[in-house]
Write an enzyme that holds these catalytic residues in place. Structure first.
Site, short mmCIF file in Angstrom:
data_model
loop_
_atom_site.label_atom_id
_atom_site.label_comp_id
_atom_site.label_asym_id
_atom_site.label_seq_id
_atom_site.Cartn_x
_atom_site.Cartn_y
_atom_site.Cartn_z
N HIS A 32 0.83 -1.20 0.00
CA HIS A 32 0.00 0.00 0.00
C HIS A 32 0.87 1.25 0.00
CE1 HIS A 32 0.56 0.78 4.41
NE2 HIS A 32 0.58 -0.54 4.50
N ASP B 122 -0.57 4.30 0.91
CA ASP B 122 -1.10 5.24 1.90
C ASP B 122 -0.38 5.08 3.23
OD1 ASP B 122 -2.41 2.70 2.10
OD2 ASP B 122 -3.91 3.60 3.42
N ASP C 232 6.40 1.34 7.11
CA ASP C 232 5.04 0.86 6.86
C ASP C 232 4.38 1.72 5.80
OD1 ASP C 232 2.61 -0.42 7.07
OD2 ASP C 232 2.07 0.48 8.99
N GLU D 279 -5.30 1.13 2.83
CA GLU D 279 -5.01 0.05 3.77
C GLU D 279 -5.03 0.54 5.20
OE1 GLU D 279 -2.75 -2.84 6.24
OE2 GLU D 279 -2.35 -0.73 5.92
N GLU D 280 -4.55 1.75 5.43
CA GLU D 280 -4.40 2.26 6.79
C GLU D 280 -5.71 2.76 7.40
OE1 GLU D 280 -2.01 1.76 8.56
OE2 GLU D 280 -0.11 1.83 7.47
N GLU E 243 4.31 -6.21 4.58
CA GLU E 243 4.16 -5.55 5.88
C GLU E 243 5.41 -5.76 6.73
OE1 GLU E 243 1.98 -3.56 6.99
OE2 GLU E 243 0.34 -3.76 5.55
N HIS F 277 4.07 3.89 12.66
CA HIS F 277 3.02 4.77 13.19
C HIS F 277 3.54 5.69 14.30
CE1 HIS F 277 -0.65 2.28 11.63
NE2 HIS F 277 0.40 2.16 10.83
#
Length: 377
Positions: free
Chosen positions: A67, A69, A100, A134-135, A163, A349
């Site tokens: 992903h 995003d 990520d 995805e997030e 991931e 994150h």
């Protein structure tokens, strides 16, 4: 390979693609793939952009899934460098999405490109499924592409999701499955009234207390050789008007279960309904199933990625199923073998999200070696 991976990762990080925005990341990727003969198909759904790219027409179909995003940055002043500047300091690449998962996404792309350059007439099909959703909601991303592919009877044999799976050292963990996730939004009805006249009201908090005790202590299962036991956590509780002299009319409870293959979502729903009936509660409940559990047992894909990691890093990875959900749950619906592997997840994150430049290069080598193991043997 390392230089190409890092350069592409920086290009992607410099685009502030807060979910579900792509900010041109997939266009960069598609242009490079198209030059090598990949068939490019755009699958936009609402405000989400999805890319499905293929090279080859036969089986097995090996799909890299990722992903573009990222989650919001938080207070940018707390970052040691601007979160979208993609600066490298002492061999570490910093930026939102570095771990990520724009770093591993770049590694998967470069690995696929390098393999196709060296093997333009390779057997099988190499595919990439890339989404910008995805997030966040994950409603218009990978799942919509999977639904489209299934209606066309297209298959994926093996799937690598990039991931960040590694814990302490690159390659120490791969994910060969994930627990299911289901959330209950429960509303328990009472009768509002004055706290001085409880006989004229019905307090839903008091009524629900025995139920909550049973719900939070119930043992759903003991897990199995692949999964830890199913776990339940209450995430939110709310009742009342904020006044200290009003008995609330309703109690809201939100709880989530991460469940293994020993139970199903239907078993969970049925058991909760039985508990609620046992305690004579008036209620309504809304369920949200985020994903069912999936498992890839030892076989060709797990053997191929394990061998690749061992060769490049000298580490034998441990196959685990813990952690949150991923888009792998959607690919599993196609009957594919699904494995997740990527860089360290300790900074994802967070402020100053980062990834080792050396690790990114090795990720590319590992993904490339996995292709060799799957297609050249």
């Amino acid at each position: 390979m390392k230089e190409k991976v890092v350069s592409l990762a920086q290009d992607l990080i410099r685009r502030p693609s807060i979910s579900p925005n792509d900010e041109g990341c997939q266009q960069i990727i598609a242009e490079g793939l198209e030059k090598l003969g990949f068939q490019i198909e755009w699958m936009p759904f609402n405000d989400t952009l999805n890319l499905w790219a293929k090279h080859g027409t036969s089986e097995p179909v090996i799909a890299f899934v990722g992903h573009t995003d990222v989650v919001p940055t938080g207070d940018e002043n707390q970052w040691s460098s601007p979160p979208f500047s993609a600066e490298i300091i002492d061999g570490i690449l910093y930026g939102r999405g570095a771990a990520d998962m724009k770093g591993s996404l770049a590694a998967m792309i470069v690995a696929a490109e390098e393999y196709v350059k060296a093997n333009p007439n390779h057997k099988g099909t190499i595919a990439l499924l890339i989404t910008s959703d995805e997030e966040a909601a994950a409603k218009d991303g990978t799942i919509r592409v999977v639904e489209t592919l299934m209606t066309r009877d297209e298959k994926i044999t093996y799937c690598m999701v990039g991931e960040p799976s590694s814990a302490k050292n690159l390659g120490d963990v791969v994910k060969n499955g994930r627990r299911g996730s289901i959330t209950g939004n429960l509303y328990i009805q009472g009768i509002q009234g004055h706290v001085a006249y409880p006989h004229l009201a019905e307090n839903p908090i008091h009524k629900a207390a025995p139920f909550l005790q049973e719900l939070t202590t119930y043992q759903w299962d003991k897990g199995n050789e692949f999964f830890p036991p199913t776990s339940l956590q209450i995430a939110n509780i709310h009742a009342g008007t904020g006044s200290n002299n009003v008995i609330p009319a309703e109690l809201y409870i939100q709880f989530n279960l991460r469940y293994c293959t020993e139970v199903t979502d239907e078993i969970i729903k049925q058991k909760v309904a039985e508990m609620l009936a046992k305690h004579n509660l008036k209620y309504r409940i809304e369920w949200n199933l985020s994903g069912k559990p999936f498992l890839t047992k030892p076989g060709k894909l797990l053997d191929s990625i394990t061998s690749a990691i061992e060769e490049i890093t000298g580490i034998t990875p441990k196959a685990e199923t813990g952690g949150g959900t991923s888009d792998g749950r959607f690919i599993a619906l196609m009957g594919a073998e699904v494995v997740e592997f990527g860089p360290l997840n300790s900074s994802i994150h967070k402020v100053n999200e980062c990834v080792s430049v050396e690790d990114l290069g090795k990720c590319g080598e590992i993904y490339h070696k996995m292709l060799v193991n799957l297609l050249d043997s």
